[in-house]
Design a protein around this motif. Structure first.
Motif, PDB file in Angstrom:
ATOM      1  N   ARG A 127       0.845  -1.199   0.000  1.00 30.15           N
ATOM      2  CA  ARG A 127       0.000   0.000   0.000  1.00 30.15           C
ATOM      3  C   ARG A 127       0.878   1.246   0.000  1.00 30.15           C
ATOM      4  NH1 ARG A 127      -5.062   1.565   0.874  1.00 30.15           N
ATOM      5  NH2 ARG A 127      -5.781  -0.580   1.117  1.00 30.15           N
ATOM      6  N   VAL A 128       0.356   2.294  -0.645  1.00 27.93           N
ATOM      7  CA  VAL A 128       1.027   3.592  -0.696  1.00 27.93           C
ATOM      8  C   VAL A 128       0.092   4.644  -0.111  1.00 27.93           C
ATOM      9  CG1 VAL A 128       1.805   5.409  -2.297  1.00 27.93           C
ATOM     10  CG2 VAL A 128       2.487   3.034  -2.676  1.00 27.93           C
ATOM     11  N   TRP A 129       0.667   5.602   0.616  1.00 28.11           N
ATOM     12  CA  TRP A 129      -0.066   6.762   1.118  1.00 28.11           C
ATOM     13  C   TRP A 129       0.606   8.011   0.561  1.00 28.11           C
ATOM     14  CZ3 TRP A 129       0.929   2.488   3.988  1.00 28.11           C
ATOM     15  CH2 TRP A 129      -0.124   1.905   4.700  1.00 28.11           C
ATOM     16  N   LEU A 130      -0.180   8.972   0.174  1.00 26.74           N
ATOM     17  CA  LEU A 130       0.322  10.294  -0.189  1.00 26.74           C
ATOM     18  C   LEU A 130      -0.044  11.197   0.985  1.00 26.74           C
ATOM     19  CD1 LEU A 130      -0.895  10.421  -3.915  1.00 26.74           C
ATOM     20  CD2 LEU A 130       1.237   9.470  -2.978  1.00 26.74           C
ATOM     21  N   VAL A 131       0.973  11.645   1.721  1.00 26.00           N
ATOM     22  CA  VAL A 131       0.762  12.360   2.985  1.00 26.00           C
ATOM     23  C   VAL A 131       1.149  13.828   2.799  1.00 26.00           C
ATOM     24  CG1 VAL A 131       1.327  12.412   5.450  1.00 26.00           C
ATOM     25  CG2 VAL A 131       1.304  10.223   4.220  1.00 26.00           C
ATOM     26  N   ASP A 132       0.256  14.732   3.225  1.00 20.37           N
ATOM     27  CA  ASP A 132       0.533  16.163   3.046  1.00 20.37           C
ATOM     28  C   ASP A 132       1.427  16.704   4.163  1.00 20.37           C
ATOM     29  OD1 ASP A 132      -1.085  16.749   5.278  1.00 20.37           O
ATOM     30  OD2 ASP A 132      -2.759  17.459   4.077  1.00 20.37           O
ATOM     31  N   VAL A 133       1.751  17.986   4.090  1.00 24.47           N
ATOM     32  CA  VAL A 133       2.657  18.628   5.027  1.00 24.47           C
ATOM     33  C   VAL A 133       2.138  18.582   6.467  1.00 24.47           C
ATOM     34  CG1 VAL A 133       1.749  20.971   4.747  1.00 24.47           C
ATOM     35  CG2 VAL A 133       4.171  20.639   5.288  1.00 24.47           C
ATOM     36  N   ASN A 134       0.822  18.448   6.642  1.00 18.32           N
ATOM     37  CA  ASN A 134       0.218  18.386   7.982  1.00 18.32           C
ATOM     38  C   ASN A 134       0.078  16.958   8.487  1.00 18.32           C
ATOM     39  OD1 ASN A 134      -0.175  21.211   8.110  1.00 18.32           O
ATOM     40  ND2 ASN A 134      -1.970  20.996   6.795  1.00 18.32           N
ATOM     41  N   ASP A 135       0.754  16.017   7.841  1.00 14.50           N
ATOM     42  CA  ASP A 135       0.714  14.591   8.194  1.00 14.50           C
ATOM     43  C   ASP A 135      -0.664  13.969   8.000  1.00 14.50           C
ATOM     44  OD1 ASP A 135       3.406  14.133   8.786  1.00 14.50           O
ATOM     45  OD2 ASP A 135       3.176  14.958  10.805  1.00 14.50           O
ATOM     46  N   SER A 136      -1.479  14.539   7.116  1.00 15.95           N
ATOM     47  CA  SER A 136      -2.792  13.972   6.800  1.00 15.95           C
ATOM     48  C   SER A 136      -2.694  13.203   5.486  1.00 15.95           C
ATOM     49  CB  SER A 136      -3.843  15.076   6.646  1.00 15.95           C
ATOM     50  OG  SER A 136      -4.004  15.763   7.857  1.00 15.95           O
ATOM     51  N   PRO A 137      -3.195  11.960   5.484  1.00 18.99           N
ATOM     52  CA  PRO A 137      -3.165  11.203   4.224  1.00 18.99           C
ATOM     53  C   PRO A 137      -4.148  11.802   3.223  1.00 18.99           C
ATOM     54  CG  PRO A 137      -4.323   9.965   5.910  1.00 18.99           C
ATOM     55  CD  PRO A 137      -3.771  11.191   6.570  1.00 18.99           C
ATOM     56  N   ARG A 138      -3.685  12.116   2.043  1.00 19.70           N
ATOM     57  CA  ARG A 138      -4.539  12.668   0.988  1.00 19.70           C
ATOM     58  C   ARG A 138      -5.108  11.572   0.107  1.00 19.70           C
ATOM     59  NH1 ARG A 138      -6.582  16.612   2.948  1.00 19.70           N
ATOM     60  NH2 ARG A 138      -5.129  18.109   3.778  1.00 19.70           N
ATOM     61  N   ARG A 139      -4.403  10.454   0.027  1.00 17.31           N
ATOM     62  CA  ARG A 139      -4.864   9.337  -0.802  1.00 17.31           C
ATOM     63  C   ARG A 139      -4.077   8.112  -0.369  1.00 17.31           C
ATOM     64  NH1 ARG A 139      -6.889   9.754  -6.466  1.00 17.31           N
ATOM     65  NH2 ARG A 139      -6.975   7.662  -7.312  1.00 17.31           N
TER      66      ARG A 139
END
Length: 190
Positions: free
Chosen positions: A84-96
């Motif tokens: 599995r892959v996660w795309l994580v934003d600067v706020n440590d929230s997974p975007r996808r």
């Protein structure tokens, strides 16, 4: 001298019986119209009457959380065990997040950086791929995220083949391509 008996023609008998039957039906219809009429009542059973038939507002399960040991900040996280892959934003929230099909060789757990990106090429298995995002090299095997141009999963690797392509569905490949610009951190976890 005796008088012979006259017989009624058959049509007379049939006509008489038909008229009698029509009259009987008419009488019964009038009586039925004057009697009590059944009424339908709507009863709704309580939900407890049929516990297995209760409507449920089931929500789809929440996507798996970003692994704790994957660092902080904007990054791509790749879990070897979960595929599995996660795309994580600067706020440590997974975007996808999405599942992938790994190659035959895995990168070592650790932190890498997106280097070269190639819009389209042919994978080591001969399949045309797009949105290729390279991030690591190990023993002559390049590791990159990509999606097959036709959207298919990769074919089984030939025995002994060493491939580092991590394939994903086309829509996920497009999202990773947009997110994973050169210099983006890629964290590989067990």
């Amino acid at each position: 001298m005796p008088v012979p008996a006259r017989r009624l023609p058959s049509w007379a008998w049939v006509s008489g019986l038909t008229a009698g039957a029509v009259a009987a039906v008419a009488v019964l219809a009038v009586q039925a119209g004057q009697g009590t009429r059944p009424t339908a009542t709507a009863t709704v059973p309580s939900p407890s009457a049929f516990p297995s038939a209760r409507p449920t507002a089931e929500r789809p399960p929440a996507p798996p959380a970003v692994p704790d040991d994957s660092g902080t900040g904007r990054r791509i996280v790749y879990s070897l065990a979960e595929r599995r892959v996660w795309l994580v934003d600067v706020n440590d929230s997974p975007r996808r997040t999405f599942t992938v099909w790994p190659g035959t060789v895995d990168p070592d757990p650790g932190s890498y950086t997106v280097g070269t990106r190639t819009d389209a090429t042919t994978g080591s298995d001969g399949v045309p791929v797009e949105h290729v995002v390279f991030f690591a090299l190990k023993s002559g095997v390049n590791f990159a995220f990509s999606a097959a141009v036709d959207g298919s999963s990769p074919p089984p690797a030939e025995p002994g083949a060493r491939t580092g392509g991590i394939r994903m569905k086309s829509a996920d490949g497009s999202a990773l391509w947009t997110f994973g610009s050169a210099g983006t951190t890629v964290t590989v976890v067990d």
